[in-house]
Enzyme design. Structure first.
Site, PDB file in Angstrom:
ATOM      1  N   SER A  78       0.830  -1.194   0.000  1.00 16.06           N
ATOM      2  CA  SER A  78       0.000   0.000   0.000  1.00 16.06           C
ATOM      3  C   SER A  78       0.872   1.253   0.000  1.00 16.06           C
ATOM      4  O   SER A  78       1.800   1.384   0.789  1.00 16.06           O
ATOM      5  CB  SER A  78      -0.903  -0.001   1.238  1.00 16.06           C
ATOM      6  OG  SER A  78      -1.698   1.145   1.265  1.00 16.06           O
ATOM      7  N   THR A 118      -2.225   1.873  -7.858  1.00 23.13           N
ATOM      8  CA  THR A 118      -3.424   2.469  -8.457  1.00 23.13           C
ATOM      9  C   THR A 118      -3.057   3.524  -9.485  1.00 23.13           C
ATOM     10  O   THR A 118      -3.662   3.603 -10.558  1.00 23.13           O
ATOM     11  CB  THR A 118      -4.300   3.092  -7.354  1.00 23.13           C
ATOM     12  OG1 THR A 118      -4.657   2.076  -6.404  1.00 23.13           O
ATOM     13  CG2 THR A 118      -5.561   3.693  -7.939  1.00 23.13           C
ATOM     14  N   GLY A 175       0.312  -6.015  -2.390  1.00 20.72           N
ATOM     15  CA  GLY A 175       1.485  -6.862  -2.278  1.00 20.72           C
ATOM     16  C   GLY A 175       1.568  -7.520  -0.912  1.00 20.72           C
ATOM     17  O   GLY A 175       0.664  -7.419  -0.077  1.00 20.72           O
ATOM     18  N   GLU A 208       2.111  -8.298   2.806  1.00 21.81           N
ATOM     19  CA  GLU A 208       1.952  -7.414   3.965  1.00 21.81           C
ATOM     20  C   GLU A 208       2.461  -8.093   5.223  1.00 21.81           C
ATOM     21  O   GLU A 208       2.139  -9.257   5.501  1.00 21.81           O
ATOM     22  CB  GLU A 208       0.475  -7.023   4.157  1.00 21.81           C
ATOM     23  CG  GLU A 208      -0.034  -6.078   3.082  1.00 21.81           C
ATOM     24  CD  GLU A 208      -1.401  -5.504   3.405  1.00 21.81           C
ATOM     25  OE1 GLU A 208      -1.820  -4.584   2.695  1.00 21.81           O
ATOM     26  OE2 GLU A 208      -2.045  -5.979   4.380  1.00 21.81           O
TER      27      GLU A 208
END
Length: 950
Positions: free
Chosen positions: A106, A111, A383, A385
């Site tokens: 993140s 995005t 991805g 974590e």
């Protein structure tokens, strides 16, 4: 790669495959060197590594898109446009399907990378009105899905909390004609709980802050996040980088573009509002500890907005239904159970709504043309974590990444092996970590963690964290990648809680708390799976559903050609220019970048088609420069022999040359760079010579053309002159023959010529004046009297106004005296004398006039003194005749006059009783006149001196 070779000394290596050493330190050093120059993209073969710079870079404009359109993948510096363009053109050329896997944790920029690819296809693909509509829907699906599926986390203000796979459908012409989206593992737990510093999904804040007053009133909502339990747990409803009001407008506009009508939009917002109301439902306990509703207002709003029966809704939140054979028994919930039921219902409502939303977007982008289409898929998924506390979501995410890594290595190895086999090169086994053992540990049927979790959740009796953990230890006690507190050695046991277990993933160790999240509620275990509520069939758990979805995704990806984008966070504080080496090293490890690099470098670091290799390096060998006339493979063989390649440094395939070590390629490239300067000088000289010769040929051709045109022009002029000469001669002869006739068209020009010739001869023998009697040249008949007219014209033009006046007076004299007076002829040749006359009179009543006459000779008479009774009439007529009023002078006292030269006199004027004229003692002529009395003067003025006349 050719671009990487050229730029390697300035900005590191653009392709990690060309690193001298494939170590982690060398990898990070090259990445940092490029990042310091704002070069955020680097290749590993065709894999693109992207580092988030946390600032705007001017590399995503229309100009950059144009640069990368249709260009070879390795010709330009690494860029996301290069990867998107090559995937697109490979799809068109080979007419097969492709996908681009975008992964990273993140905040790494996944995005944004997905958006950049969509924007590139929107600009680069052909355009029509229909296609623009499809593209608009694809592009506008992003803000809608971000509003409902993204949220602020500690790591990212716009973190995607779901996995997304989008297929972009293209027809045979390369036009984008449709799209389809699959979503995975929405983080539904965020709906009911947020950690400190985090927010719920964006759409809740957008609705409360941006919705109109009428809409909020219709939904029973108040403006302000502080009124809602589900929006205040993270204690950060306001984020500086997010403008909820503007984002609300964007979402509403996007919904219209995606073809949501007003009814569907209102229903969607009603569901969102119902979740907020559901979060405000409170429970109290009765005397037996059973849950009771604190206030029915919020529940009624939920009932109205969802269109469900309020009594059944209340019953579902406060009672548990137990089925015994054909009977149903309602068992009351405790307060804790009721809260769990409320939250589970909120998560289920939101999750099902999100799925419905994705389906509606798919319907709007659906392509109804049945002809075959090719697709490019975009997989944007979180991805690997690793948090301080890792629960169910992290287990699913890491399981997904484990499967994708397995697929990634398989596809990479498969691609490499297929290329070797196609080229006839012996395949050399590659040493790498095969994570199939971990995937089996998680997903294997009957013995994997997921199967055991299903059994534990659905078995009769009380299922707890410890019973599930004991079940795992019983089945997996000897597995090398599974550790618990009970199974670990002394050193490891210190790092594990009793309720934890640890998996040794390909990216590193991750410790998970027991997956049931310490829940005692069956609703949480089953997570309101989408099954018939009246069915008695055992429902699937969420993790089993996710496993099935992941299996389907894997099948989709295996059927396509793969392209990869690995996104990295440069630092945790989201500051531009900061390169956190420890953080980057961690991401490089769990994204499997070193594994991928080792696979690409296991055999040959560089491979290129013969014609491409020969075209670039042919200047290095005299036998191949400037043109190789034979087969390209033979030319490459001659070239590498000339360069001194050793047998183990390269292999010749069927269509490509394979070079094992980067140093061999670098030595070749260095030689090429050196040769390029010499070659440039030679080419420049040749080119200058070529240009000079070309310029000379142009000038010669131009001179020839000009000369030809000039000769033609001269010939035409000569022809025209001769035609004119013939015409003139004919006319001259004809004029000569008719010279005696009156002037006509035949002899006019001849006669003009004769006159002109005579005048040219006469020019030096002309008389000086018109009256000069000098003999003239004998004129031809046609010019008779012509010379007189010319002289007269010249004479007349030279007459001054004074002479003109003399001639006018001479003309009058002639009319009066010619033929009458004998002396007249002698006076004609002499001009009139300048006899200018001035007149003087006194100011008294006398009638004396003195004419002052100018004399030219001394012997001539002078002034004249006269007396005239009609003085005024005489002088007035004289003034009119000579047109000169200032010639008369009125004098007071006396007037001097001169009768002859040297003999003058004077007339004195005075008044008296009687008018008289006499000579005074001083010799002057005395004129005495009446003293002026108007009446007397009127009687006598006309009677004085009647004998005096002019």
């Amino acid at each position: 790669m050719e671009g990487a070779l050229t730029a390697r000394d300035r900005v590191g290596i653009q392709d990690f495959v060309l690193l001298d050493e494939t170590t982690e330190a060398a990898f990070l050093s090259n990445l940092k060197k490029r990042f310091s120059k704002d070069l955020i993209y680097t290749y590993i073969g065709t894999l693109l590594v992207s580092v988030n710079p946390y600032k705007e870079l001017d590399i995503y404009n229309k100009k950059q898109m144009d640069i990368y359109m249709g260009v070879n993948f390795f010709e330009l510096p690494p860029h996301i446009y290069a990867l998107a363009d090559n995937a697109y053109h490979t799809m068109l050329t080979e007419f097969n399907n492709h996908f681009i896997l975008i992964s990273g944790e993140s905040g790494a920029g996944k995005t944004e990378a997905s958006k950049k690819i969509l924007q590139y296809y929107a600009v680069s693909c052909p355009s029509t009105t229909l296609l623009n509509t499809v593209r608009d829907k694809m592009l506008m699906s992003n803000p809608v899905l971000e509003a409902f599926g993204n949220a602020k986390t500690l790591k990212n203000d716009n973190s995607s909390r779901f996995g997304k796979y989008m297929d972009i459908q293209f027809d045979s012409q390369g036009d984008a004609v449709g799209g389809h989206i699959l979503n995975y593992l929405l983080e539904k737990s965020r709906v009911v709980h947020q950690n400190h510093g985090e927010r719920n999904f964006h759409i809740f804040y957008q609705l409360v802050e941006g919705g109109s007053d009428d809409l909020l009133h219709q939904l029973g909502l108040e403006r302000g996040c502080q009124h809602y339990n589900y929006l205040t747990q993270g204690q950060c409803p306001i984020v500086p980088s997010i403008n909820d009001k503007n984002d609300w407008k964007t979402v509403k506009n996007a919904l219209q573009i995606i073809s949501f009508d007003e009814t569907a939009t209102n229903h969607l917002f009603e569901v969102i509002a119902s979740v907020l109301h559901l979060g405000n439902v409170r429970f109290d306990s009765d005397s037996k500890g059973h849950a009771l509703l604190n206030n029915n207002t919020e529940l009624h709003w939920v009932s109205n907005l969802l269109g469900v029966d309020a009594h059944r809704l209340q019953e579902g939140l406060t009672f548990r239904k137990i089925e015994a054979k054909k009977d149903q028994v309602l068992s009351p919930f405790t307060t804790d159970h009721a809260i769990y039921a409320r939250d589970a219902l909120a998560k289920a409502i939101y999750g099902q709504t999100f799925t419905w939303l994705v389906n509606r977007i798919n319907e709007s982008m659906e392509n109804e043309d049945p002809s075959r289409k090719t697709v490019i898929g975009l997989l944007d998924i979180y991805g690997f974590e690793v948090f301080y506390v890792n629960s169910f979501e992290q287990f699913c995410i890491n399981y997904c990444n484990e499967k994708l890594q397995q697929l990634f290595i398989e596809l990479t190895l498969k691609s490499e092996q297929e290329e070797y086999e196609a080229e006839g090169i012996e395949w050399e086994p590659v040493q790498f970590f095969n994570n199939k053992i971990i995937c089996d540990l998680i997903e294997e049927k009957h013995t994997g963690i997921i199967s055991l979790l299903d059994e534990e959740c659905l078995r009769p009796g009380d299922a707890t964290d410890l019973t599930f953990l004991e079940r795992l230890e019983e089945k997996m006690g000897n597995h090398p990648h599974f550790v618990t507190h009970k199974l670990a050695d002394k050193m490891t046991r210190k790092t594990l809680e009793r309720g934890d277990f640890r998996l040794l993933h390909y990216a590193g160790e991750v410790t998970y708390c027991v997956l049931m999240c310490q829940s005692k509620n069956d609703i949480v275990k089953e997570c309101f799976s989408s099954m018939d509520p009246d069915s008695r069939r055992r429902p699937e758990t969420v993790v089993t559903q996710f496993k099935s979805s992941l299996q389907k995704l894997t099948e989709i990806l295996v059927a396509k050609e793969a392209w990869y984008i690995r996104c990295l966070k440069s630092n945790e504080s989201k500051q531009s220019g900061q390169f956190d080496e420890a953080l980057i090293r961690h991401q490089v490890k769990y994204l499997g970048l070193m594994e991928h690099l080792r696979v690409r470098r296991a055999g040959f670091a560089y491979r290129r088609k013969y014609d491409v290799f020969l075209k670039r390096y042919k200047p290095l060998c005299p036998a191949t420069w400037p043109h190789w006339r034979g087969v390209a493979a033979d030319g490459v063989e001659v070239l590498v022999q000339h360069l001194g390649y050793l047998p183990d440094e390269y292999k010749m395939g069927r269509t490509k040359i394979f070079i094992r070590h980067p140093r061999t390629l670098f030595a070749t490239e260095d030689a090429y760079e050196k040769c390029k300067h010499e070659l440039a000088t030679r080419i420049q000289a040749k080119y200058k010579g070529y240009r000079a010769k070309g310029e000379y040929r142009k000038q010669k051709e131009a001179a020839t053309k000009i000369e030809s045109c000039w000769r033609g022009t001269q010939a035409r002029k000569e022809k025209e002159k001769r035609a004119w000469a013939v015409k003139v001669i004919k006319k001259f002869i004809k004029g000569y023959m008719t010279r005696g006739q009156a002037k006509n068209t035949d002899n006019s020009e001849y006669l003009a010529f004769v006159r002109q010739n005579y005048l040219n001869r006469l020019r030096d023998n002309l008389p000086k004046t018109v009256l000069d009697k000098t003999p003239w040249l004998t004129p031809p008949a046609v010019t008779d009297f012509l010379h007189y007219r010319l002289m007269v014209r010249k004479y007349v033009r030279g007459i001054t106004p004074q002479k003109k006046a003399q001639f006018e007076m001479k003309l009058i004299t002639s009319s009066v005296f010619k033929g009458k007076k004998d002396s007249y002829p002698q006076s004609v040749a002499h001009p009139f004398a300048d006899t200018r006359i001035k007149i003087s009179v006194s100011n008294l009543t006398d009638s004396t006039i003195v004419f002052h006459i100018t004399r030219e000779e001394p012997k001539q008479k002078g002034d004249l003194v006269v007396q005239c009774d009609h003085l005024f009439e005489l002088l007035t007529k004289l003034c009119v005749i000579v047109n000169k009023q200032n010639a008369i002078k009125v004098v007071q006292g006396s007037i001097n006059f001169e009768i002859q030269a040297g003999k003058g006199g004077a007339v004195d004027f005075s008044t008296g009783p009687e008018p008289m004229v006499y000579k005074a003692k001083n010799g002057h002529l005395m004129v005495v006149s009446w003293q002026f009395y108007a009446p007397a003067h009127k009687k006598t003025s006309n009677r004085s001196h009647p004998q005096s006349r002019l």
